[in-house]
Design an enzyme around this catalytic site. Structure first.
Site, PDB file in Angstrom:
ATOM      1  N   GLU A 152      -4.004 -14.981  21.094  1.00 18.31           N
ATOM      2  CA  GLU A 152      -3.689 -16.123  21.913  1.00 18.31           C
ATOM      3  C   GLU A 152      -2.604 -15.551  22.758  1.00 18.31           C
ATOM      4  O   GLU A 152      -2.185 -16.282  23.893  1.00 18.31           O
ATOM      5  CB  GLU A 152      -2.923 -17.134  20.909  1.00 18.31           C
ATOM      6  CG  GLU A 152      -3.923 -17.891  20.096  1.00 18.31           C
ATOM      7  CD  GLU A 152      -4.502 -17.022  18.776  1.00 18.31           C
ATOM      8  OE1 GLU A 152      -4.157 -16.059  18.672  1.00 18.31           O
ATOM      9  OE2 GLU A 152      -4.830 -17.621  17.975  1.00 18.31           O
ATOM     10  N   PHE A 196      -0.687 -26.004   5.217  1.00 14.91           N
ATOM     11  CA  PHE A 196      -1.645 -24.845   5.624  1.00 14.91           C
ATOM     12  C   PHE A 196      -1.397 -24.595   7.346  1.00 14.91           C
ATOM     13  O   PHE A 196      -1.594 -25.493   7.918  1.00 14.91           O
ATOM     14  CB  PHE A 196      -2.918 -24.658   5.208  1.00 14.91           C
ATOM     15  CG  PHE A 196      -3.713 -23.788   5.727  1.00 14.91           C
ATOM     16  CD1 PHE A 196      -3.613 -22.455   5.047  1.00 14.91           C
ATOM     17  CD2 PHE A 196      -4.752 -23.917   6.717  1.00 14.91           C
ATOM     18  CE1 PHE A 196      -4.453 -21.370   5.715  1.00 14.91           C
ATOM     19  CE2 PHE A 196      -5.701 -22.728   7.065  1.00 14.91           C
ATOM     20  CZ  PHE A 196      -5.258 -21.601   6.544  1.00 14.91           C
ATOM     21  N   GLN A 197      -0.766 -23.410   7.664  1.00 15.98           N
ATOM     22  CA  GLN A 197      -0.783 -23.153   9.033  1.00 15.98           C
ATOM     23  C   GLN A 197       0.155 -24.061   9.911  1.00 15.98           C
ATOM     24  O   GLN A 197      -0.130 -24.502  11.014  1.00 15.98           O
ATOM     25  CB  GLN A 197      -1.940 -23.026  10.019  1.00 15.98           C
ATOM     26  CG  GLN A 197      -3.072 -21.930   9.374  1.00 15.98           C
ATOM     27  CD  GLN A 197      -4.258 -21.434  10.290  1.00 15.98           C
ATOM     28  OE1 GLN A 197      -4.694 -22.504  11.005  1.00 15.98           O
ATOM     29  NE2 GLN A 197      -4.655 -20.356   9.951  1.00 15.98           N
ATOM     30  N   LYS A 235      -2.899 -33.030  14.357  1.00 18.07           N
ATOM     31  CA  LYS A 235      -4.412 -33.419  14.177  1.00 18.07           C
ATOM     32  C   LYS A 235      -4.651 -34.875  14.239  1.00 18.07           C
ATOM     33  O   LYS A 235      -5.447 -35.387  14.781  1.00 18.07           O
ATOM     34  CB  LYS A 235      -4.988 -32.654  12.746  1.00 18.07           C
ATOM     35  CG  LYS A 235      -6.135 -32.361  12.950  1.00 18.07           C
ATOM     36  CD  LYS A 235      -6.528 -31.541  11.633  1.00 18.07           C
ATOM     37  CE  LYS A 235      -8.134 -31.149  11.671  1.00 18.07           C
ATOM     38  NZ  LYS A 235      -8.221 -30.236  10.466  1.00 18.07           N
ATOM     39  N   MET A 269       8.022   5.456  30.606  1.00 24.65           N
ATOM     40  CA  MET A 269       9.425   4.935  31.182  1.00 24.65           C
ATOM     41  C   MET A 269      10.440   5.182  30.026  1.00 24.65           C
ATOM     42  O   MET A 269      11.568   5.481  30.314  1.00 24.65           O
ATOM     43  CB  MET A 269       9.371   3.342  31.295  1.00 24.65           C
ATOM     44  CG  MET A 269      10.462   2.871  31.983  1.00 24.65           C
ATOM     45  SD  MET A 269      11.188   3.907  33.401  1.00 24.65           S
ATOM     46  CE  MET A 269      10.273   2.885  34.706  1.00 24.65           C
TER      47      MET A 269
HETATM   48  C1  FAD Z   1      10.877  -1.622  33.969  1.00 18.63           C
HETATM   49  C2  FAD Z   1      11.204  -2.557  34.791  1.00 18.63           C
HETATM   50  C3  FAD Z   1      12.003  -2.146  36.167  1.00 18.63           C
HETATM   51  C4  FAD Z   1      12.475  -2.885  37.082  1.00 18.63           C
HETATM   52  N1  FAD Z   1      13.196  -2.376  38.328  1.00 18.63           N
HETATM   53  C5  FAD Z   1      13.614  -3.340  39.267  1.00 18.63           C
HETATM   54  C6  FAD Z   1      14.089  -2.968  40.354  1.00 18.63           C
HETATM   55  O1  FAD Z   1      14.482  -1.530  40.715  1.00 18.63           O
HETATM   56  N2  FAD Z   1      14.311  -3.758  41.607  1.00 18.63           N
HETATM   57  C7  FAD Z   1      14.073  -5.088  41.333  1.00 18.63           C
HETATM   58  O2  FAD Z   1      14.219  -5.984  42.227  1.00 18.63           O
HETATM   59  N3  FAD Z   1      13.664  -5.633  40.038  1.00 18.63           N
HETATM   60  C8  FAD Z   1      13.294  -4.855  38.986  1.00 18.63           C
HETATM   61  N4  FAD Z   1      12.735  -5.319  38.010  1.00 18.63           N
HETATM   62  C9  FAD Z   1      12.423  -6.737  37.671  1.00 18.63           C
HETATM   63  C10 FAD Z   1      13.943  -7.524  37.386  1.00 18.63           C
HETATM   64  O3  FAD Z   1      13.958  -7.512  36.052  1.00 18.63           O
HETATM   65  C11 FAD Z   1      13.675  -8.988  37.707  1.00 18.63           C
HETATM   66  O4  FAD Z   1      12.284  -9.518  37.123  1.00 18.63           O
HETATM   67  C12 FAD Z   1      13.611  -9.402  39.234  1.00 18.63           C
HETATM   68  O5  FAD Z   1      14.405  -8.519  40.077  1.00 18.63           O
HETATM   69  C13 FAD Z   1      13.701 -10.591  39.480  1.00 18.63           C
HETATM   70  O6  FAD Z   1      13.577 -11.109  40.862  1.00 18.63           O
HETATM   71  P1  FAD Z   1      13.798 -12.707  41.282  1.00 18.63           P
HETATM   72  O7  FAD Z   1      15.129 -12.822  41.122  1.00 18.63           O
HETATM   73  O8  FAD Z   1      13.480 -12.530  42.535  1.00 18.63           O
HETATM   74  O9  FAD Z   1      12.554 -13.377  40.519  1.00 18.63           O
HETATM   75  P2  FAD Z   1      12.878 -14.484  39.476  1.00 18.63           P
HETATM   76  O10 FAD Z   1      13.551 -13.877  38.259  1.00 18.63           O
HETATM   77  O11 FAD Z   1      11.616 -15.171  39.222  1.00 18.63           O
HETATM   78  O12 FAD Z   1      13.876 -15.396  39.876  1.00 18.63           O
HETATM   79  C14 FAD Z   1      13.569 -16.453  41.023  1.00 18.63           C
HETATM   80  C15 FAD Z   1      14.846 -17.152  41.618  1.00 18.63           C
HETATM   81  O13 FAD Z   1      14.356 -18.266  42.383  1.00 18.63           O
HETATM   82  C16 FAD Z   1      14.731 -19.386  41.974  1.00 18.63           C
HETATM   83  N5  FAD Z   1      13.864 -20.288  42.701  1.00 18.63           N
HETATM   84  C17 FAD Z   1      12.603 -20.925  42.080  1.00 18.63           C
HETATM   85  N6  FAD Z   1      11.896 -21.657  42.953  1.00 18.63           N
HETATM   86  C18 FAD Z   1      12.712 -21.980  43.986  1.00 18.63           C
HETATM   87  C19 FAD Z   1      12.712 -22.758  45.199  1.00 18.63           C
HETATM   88  N7  FAD Z   1      11.798 -23.676  45.441  1.00 18.63           N
HETATM   89  N8  FAD Z   1      13.733 -22.695  45.956  1.00 18.63           N
HETATM   90  C20 FAD Z   1      14.922 -21.810  45.837  1.00 18.63           C
HETATM   91  N9  FAD Z   1      15.079 -21.138  44.673  1.00 18.63           N
HETATM   92  C21 FAD Z   1      13.915 -21.049  43.796  1.00 18.63           C
HETATM   93  C22 FAD Z   1      14.717 -19.502  40.570  1.00 18.63           C
HETATM   94  O14 FAD Z   1      15.589 -20.508  39.880  1.00 18.63           O
HETATM   95  C23 FAD Z   1      15.240 -18.264  40.245  1.00 18.63           C
HETATM   96  O15 FAD Z   1      16.623 -18.192  40.156  1.00 18.63           O
HETATM   97  C24 FAD Z   1      12.447  -4.395  36.905  1.00 18.63           C
HETATM   98  C25 FAD Z   1      11.791  -4.941  36.059  1.00 18.63           C
HETATM   99  C26 FAD Z   1      10.857  -3.840  34.922  1.00 18.63           C
HETATM  100  C27 FAD Z   1      10.126  -4.331  33.818  1.00 18.63           C
HETATM  101  C1  TPP Z   2       6.146  -5.276  24.177  1.00 25.42           C
HETATM  102  C2  TPP Z   2       6.927  -4.111  24.681  1.00 25.42           C
HETATM  103  N1  TPP Z   2       7.323  -3.119  23.870  1.00 25.42           N
HETATM  104  C3  TPP Z   2       8.278  -2.098  24.373  1.00 25.42           C
HETATM  105  C4  TPP Z   2       8.786  -2.086  25.601  1.00 25.42           C
HETATM  106  C5  TPP Z   2       9.588  -0.931  25.861  1.00 25.42           C
HETATM  107  N2  TPP Z   2       9.079  -0.203  27.362  1.00 25.42           N
HETATM  108  C6  TPP Z   2       9.234  -0.484  28.304  1.00 25.42           C
HETATM  109  S1  TPP Z   2       8.324   0.473  29.401  1.00 25.42           S
HETATM  110  C7  TPP Z   2       7.691   1.331  27.837  1.00 25.42           C
HETATM  111  C8  TPP Z   2       6.550   2.497  28.232  1.00 25.42           C
HETATM  112  C9  TPP Z   2       5.431   2.064  28.672  1.00 25.42           C
HETATM  113  O1  TPP Z   2       4.452   3.025  28.276  1.00 25.42           O
HETATM  114  P1  TPP Z   2       3.017   3.178  29.075  1.00 25.42           P
HETATM  115  O2  TPP Z   2       2.439   1.726  28.825  1.00 25.42           O
HETATM  116  O3  TPP Z   2       2.299   4.234  28.889  1.00 25.42           O
HETATM  117  O4  TPP Z   2       3.561   3.080  30.647  1.00 25.42           O
HETATM  118  P2  TPP Z   2       4.166   4.228  31.292  1.00 25.42           P
HETATM  119  O5  TPP Z   2       5.639   4.008  31.427  1.00 25.42           O
HETATM  120  O6  TPP Z   2       4.037   5.422  30.927  1.00 25.42           O
HETATM  121  O7  TPP Z   2       3.575   4.467  33.017  1.00 25.42           O
HETATM  122  C10 TPP Z   2       8.066   0.724  26.729  1.00 25.42           C
HETATM  123  C11 TPP Z   2       7.822   1.145  25.445  1.00 25.42           C
HETATM  124  C12 TPP Z   2       8.314  -3.223  26.545  1.00 25.42           C
HETATM  125  N3  TPP Z   2       8.630  -3.366  27.586  1.00 25.42           N
HETATM  126  N4  TPP Z   2       7.348  -4.412  26.116  1.00 25.42           N
END
Ligand code: FAD
Ligand code: TPP
Ligand code: MG
Length: 570
Positions: free
Chosen positions: A49, A111-112, A161, A474
């Site tokens: 799911e 159940f569930q 249900k 990472m």
């Molecule tokens: C490993 C990892 C590394 C990351 N590194 C980076 C990085 O280096 N740089 C980076 O940028 N991000 C990075 N991120 C992503 C980061 O965590 C955020 O998800 C991202 O920056 C969010 O972007 P956002 O604010 O544009 O989008 P969202 O979080 O989706 O926010 C969108 C915003 O727009 C608003 N909005 C929605 N609809 C409308 C509308 N119609 N009009 C006006 N406003 C609206 C919402 O209310 C919200 O506040 C990383 C994520 C991971 C997992």
């Molecule tokens: C469900 C979940 N568990 C743990 C993490 C923490 N986490 C972030 S990046 C990462 C490693 C990802 O490894 P892999 O999928 O091999 O990608 P790589 O960074 O090697 O490209 C982990 C464990 C996460 N983001 N999501």
């Protein structure tokens, strides 16, 4: 028309324009499945799911339409939690329908039985428990309205249900959404527009921070016009990528923790930040105390709760971005920012860090090579890249130059490993004519790889690129930088992914050398069906630049020179 609750569920979905749902059956939702035979809706059987929710989410992100996931009560519903939280963090519109035990049994540990509305209260935009057949139609109409309007998000509808088994009159038109307390249609005051215009016209070093909200509000053309008219450079968030074409001369690239050095420096030097549909995530700002210290800030944002949440702003324009820009644009004057744009070009020149691409072939394969070659082959077409979470996700953001909105699907806010494969299924179902590539780590792939069976059962042509570095890369990188290379629990003993794919009847190949990448990508594209490529890349490469957690945005760790290579060739 008198119908059972179960029949009403499918009728409502049809009226909402739903053509596909992603689901998994079980006891408490069986009446609904029994009524499926009368519906035109195509049900896609998932293998878990969580997969159904990511598929609904991928469907929504690729198309802008609401994705639908269905599960039974108890474990079926709780398996949806991660996918719902993922959609919530990234404002993705999905409706999750769960079966619930009979209304008279609620609270008896039947159940569930799980109180799934209680469990998902903080991770849904809204949720409902429906205990009578005559409550189903209105609730589902409201659920779709709430999911797609204003700031989009996930809505869960839990239906007992007996509500599914009961019957009542069905009259869609008689039950419009009734949500007097819900105000998704706010708009700014004239004085606020005037303040914003004054700041924009007086700024000498402005930067637009382009976020996901641009794509959600379909304001790409308006943002482009604003940038071009006022000569304002544009920095992208991870989820904003594609809102302005990568090749546009004013597009600087990605900001933040793994953003381009010149982008972060430009933000820190700016005298005005114009934040459009972005929420100042901590991955974007770095240390808040040192964030863009000399910049005035304008925040255009639909959700009032986002204003001054992380960054205190000077002017907030609360409303739909596209509508706000329609008001602003006619009043925007052309400004000459040549000096500022020239300065940013200089910053760019000083920080050429893409050294891996230009290095002669040393026999080592880097993730950057793989992403670059996939980009080279696919970027001119209608391509959607769906990434998982980790290093490969950041390399994709850096090396795949996205020209179109909704061409990158990735979990940003929750950073959910296991997202990519199921989300790609949703994306492919939403846009069957698009070419879909999964870019996934060897760790994250193993979290949801059971959905390979769904790909085969649904005959979906999806290309899967495993960036196999033998590590939870990472996390290994953080251990290398901040935990003295104490690689606890990050080396992975992986199965043979080629044989895994073959077991599902999926064509697969392994690539270990740079020269093999392009031929493999081409072969995958030509094959009439899904393909998995196991790219065995350098094991201990890191993503640069990097802003350490808590550091100022322009305090970036840069790639050491000369390049250090460690992986043994096979
Ligand atoms: C490993 C990892 C590394 C990351 N590194 C980076 C990085 O280096 N740089 C980076 O940028 N991000 C990075 N991120 C992503 C980061 O965590 C955020 O998800 C991202 O920056 C969010 O972007 P956002 O604010 O544009 O989008 P969202 O979080 O989706 O926010 C969108 C915003 O727009 C608003 N909005 C929605 N609809 C409308 C509308 N119609 N009009 C006006 N406003 C609206 C919402 O209310 C919200 O506040 C990383 C994520 C991971 C997992
Ligand atoms: C469900 C979940 N568990 C743990 C993490 C923490 N986490 C972030 S990046 C990462 C490693 C990802 O490894 P892999 O999928 O091999 O990608 P790589 O960074 O090697 O490209 C982990 C464990 C996460 N983001 N999501
Ligand atoms: Mg890995």
């Amino acid at each position: 028309m008198r119908l059972t609750g179960s029949e009403i569920i499918w009728k409502c979905l049809e009226r909402e324009g739903v053509k596909h749902v992603f689901g998994y059956p079980g006891g408490a939702i069986l009446p609904a499945y029994d009524a499926l035979k009368h519906s035109t809706i195509h049900h896609i059987l998932v293998r878990h799911e969580q997969g159904a929710t990511h598929m609904a989410d991928g469907f929504a992100r690729a198309s802008g339409n609401v994705g639908v996931a269905i599960a039974t009560s108890g474990p079926g519903a709780t398996n949806m939690v991660t996918g719902i939280a993922t959609a919530m963090m990234d404002s993705s519109p999905i409706v999750c329908i769960t079966g619930q035990v009979g209304s008279k049994l609620i609270g008896s540990d039947a159940f569930q039985e799980t109180d799934i509305t209680g469990v998902t209260l903080p991770i849904t935009k809204h949720n409902y428990l429906v205990t009578r057949a005559d409550g189903i139609a209105r609730t589902l109409r409201e659920a779709f309205f709430v999911a797609r309007s204003g700031r989009p998000g996930p809505v869960l509808v839990d239906i007992t249900k007996d509500a599914q088994q009961g019957s009542c009159e069905f009259d869609w038109d008689a039950v419009p959404p009734q949500l007097p307390g819900y105000r998704p249609d706010l708009s700014p005051e004239p004085a606020e527009y005037a303040q914003a215009l004054a700041l924009i016209h007086n700024a000498e070093r402005p930067v637009i921070l382009a976020g996901h909200g641009i794509v959600i509000s379909k304001a790409m053309a308006e943002v482009r016009e604003l940038a071009e008219r006022a000569h304002i450079p544009v920095a992208m968030t991870l989820l904003g990528i594609g809102a302005l074409p990568a090749a546009h001369p004013l597009n600087l690239g990605m900001m933040g923790m793994h953003g381009e050095a010149w982008v972060n420096s430009a933000i820190q030097e700016a005298d005005l930040l114009l934040a459009l549909g972005m929420r100042f995530d901590d991955r974007v700002t770095g240390n808040l105390k040192q964030y863009a210290p000399n910049a005035k800030k304008i925040h255009v944002e639909i959700d009032p709760a986002e204003i001054n949440k992380c960054v205190k702003v000077d002017v907030a324009l609360v409303g739909d971005l596209r509508e706000v820009l329609h008001e602003l644009l006619p009043k925007i004057e052309t400004c000459d920012r040549t000096e500022w744009l020239h300065h940013i070009t200089e910053l760019k020149g000083h920080s050429a860090v893409r050294d891996i691409q230009s290095l002669p072939d040393s026999g080592h394969l880097y993730a950057a090579h793989v992403i670059n070659d996939i980009w080279q082959e696919t970027h001119t077409g209608d391509t959607i890249v769906v990434t998982d979470v980790g290093q490969h996700q950041m390399w994709e953001a850096q090396y795949y130059k996205h020209e179109a909105p909704r061409s990158l699907v990735t979990s940003g806010g929750l950073g959910t490993m296991g997202f990519a494969l199921p989300a790609a299924i949703g994306a492919k179902v939403a846009r069957p004519e698009a070419e879909v590539w999964v870019v996934v780590g060897d760790g994250g792939f193993q979290m949801t790889m059971a959905e390979l069976a769904t790909i085969v059962q649904e005959k979906l042509k999806i290309h899967i690129a495993i960036i196999n570095n033998g590590f939870l890369g990472m996390v290994r990188q953080w251990q290398e930088f901040f935990y003295e290379k104490n690689y606890q629990a990050t080396p992975l003993l992986n199965p043979d992914f080629v044989r895994v794919a073959e077991a599902y009847g999926i064509r697969s190949m392994a690539v270990t050398k740079r020269a093999e990448v392009l031929p493999a990508v081409r072969a995958a594209r030509q094959h009439d069906g899904p393909v998995l490529i196991n790219f065995k890349v350098e094991q201990e490469d890191s993503v640069y630049p990097m802003v350490a957690a808590g550091a100022a945005l322009d305090d970036m760790i840069r790639r050491p020179s000369p390049l250090v290579e460690t992986a043994a060739d096979e």
